[in-house]
Scaffold this active site. Sequence first.
Site, short mmCIF file in Angstrom:
data_model
loop_
_atom_site.label_atom_id
_atom_site.label_comp_id
_atom_site.label_asym_id
_atom_site.label_seq_id
_atom_site.Cartn_x
_atom_site.Cartn_y
_atom_site.Cartn_z
CD GLU A 47 0.45 11.22 -4.63
OE1 GLU A 47 1.49 11.65 -4.07
OE2 GLU A 47 0.34 10.06 -5.05
CE LYS A 114 2.22 8.08 -7.44
NZ LYS A 114 2.04 8.17 -5.97
CB CYS A 150 4.22 11.59 -5.80
SG CYS A 150 5.15 11.57 -4.26
#
Lengths: 290, 284
Positions: A47, A114, A150
């Site tokens: 990330e 994200k 994540c």
Amino acid sequence: MTGGGRLRVGLAQMDVSLGDRERNLARHREWVDRATQAGLELLVFPELSLTGYFLKDLVPDMAITLEAAELRELEALSRDCDLVVGAVLEESDRRYFNASLYLSGGELVHVHRKVYLPTYGMFDEHRYLAAGDRIRSFPTRYGRAGILICEDIWHLSTAYVLSLEGVDLIICPSASPGRGVTTDERLGTAESYGLVCRTYGQFLTTFFLYCNRVGYEDGANFWGGSMVIGPNGDVLAQAEDADEALATATLDLGEIRRERLANPLLRDERLEVTITELRRVWHERTRRPY
Amino acid sequence: MSEPAARTDPPFAPLAINVPLVRKILVRFIQNEVRKVGFERVVLGLSGGVDSSLAARLAAEALGPAAVKAFLLPYRGSDPRSRADAMAVVEQLGISCQEIDISPQIDSYFARFPEADQRRRGNKMARERMTILYDQSWAWRALVLGTSNKTELLLGYGTIYGDMASAINPLGDLYKTQVWELAEGLGVPTQIVQKAPTADLWAGQSDETELGFQYRVVDRLLYYLIDRRYRVAELEAEGFDRRFVEQVVRTVRDNQYKRRLPVIAKLSSRTIDREFRYPRDWGH
């Protein structure tokens, strides 16, 4: 798409310089060189691999647009080996996203923004970033893939949606700071991510690639521990915690067919029941008088 | 506090640590946070207590003994055993050391203020040591290594801009009982791990007498209160005396200012640390 064949994958468990895009881009070149020499067909970076994680007010300074020169260079790097790269993406409406880009054959193929921005405890992403609103899979030359970044994987719905889209592979770039010291040999975060990733592999009968970074930012350590999980939940490759490492595995894509014959969980998934019940829950929530 | 209480006995399971794991994280923390900002060396004040001995031990492993300089900064009232213990650490680790007696400057200053009490003198000594460490860090092109542990930081049992001042602190997220466990596991001399903790600001001073409770007791409470966010009623259910809980809660609250930068009067639309937020490791 999933007929079989083999795919050589690698996870670039690397350190990243905080707020130094040029240096990080140079590191990407080195890792792609290593991957190419190792004959890899897919290399996953963590990330925000171009920028570092705890950026705070550096977010706008570190952002790139889809027209950026860096992106052209990354596309060029993807000619022989597919790449997943982490970047702050600036949109034309001046929103900034924590994004992972899938590059293949010299072209940008997919962008995941994200969806779940952790803003609690040591995290403050929503202060600086906009949240993505799409969970989409995309075709690759070896099968369908989806990216979750994540915190995205700590929400079951994200992987569930990708699963119902029929993905063969879920890719999770991560910048997970280690915490939770006990008498165990590994940090609490390492244990819990191991559990989550294996659970996804097994529940969704899909390959699951988890690539976490290493290094320190403002005293927080990123614990590494990147792993490749098979569609039966087996750990196919696991990098050591804390050290830079290129974790590699050869995925036997035929395993997906075999696993889904033995455990037809996806075949038996009742999408209409899920949707009906979710609609009911939503309806009941929105009809509460106060 | 009549009994010496330097050890966790019986050990409190939630605070038990995996020594090799914590060692690795802290050694790499020192390597990373020192080197990436362009330094190779650290200086620290070595008192002969367990915190600074452990910090020296970790720094020597992280950077090599030649990159660690310990300063022994006694006042004439300091316990001679502190010096002996500090020298044992210096010899064990092979780090360099220098002793600077701070008595002349302290005495010269307080000759003008003879009425100053022990606490005031103790704070002045802590700040005197801080200015020496920062001066020496400049001279030796090193960073000042902090040695305050989590218990001290939470209870405010330290001098603001004195021993609480440093560039990087490897111990700030370890409770005192965890410092003992790590120090013992890493071979810090036994007499240092086992002796009763003292700030050594005056003869016979004991942390636990001054605080009014034992570290192993307050660490248990702080674990539930801070790490697990128990409520007072839940802490009472765990067997903690309500007055003790309230005393510790008040102490943590009253010392919050020591853990923050000075309050800045807000005027502009982008005030430092309010809207102007950058990581310390900016560009590294």
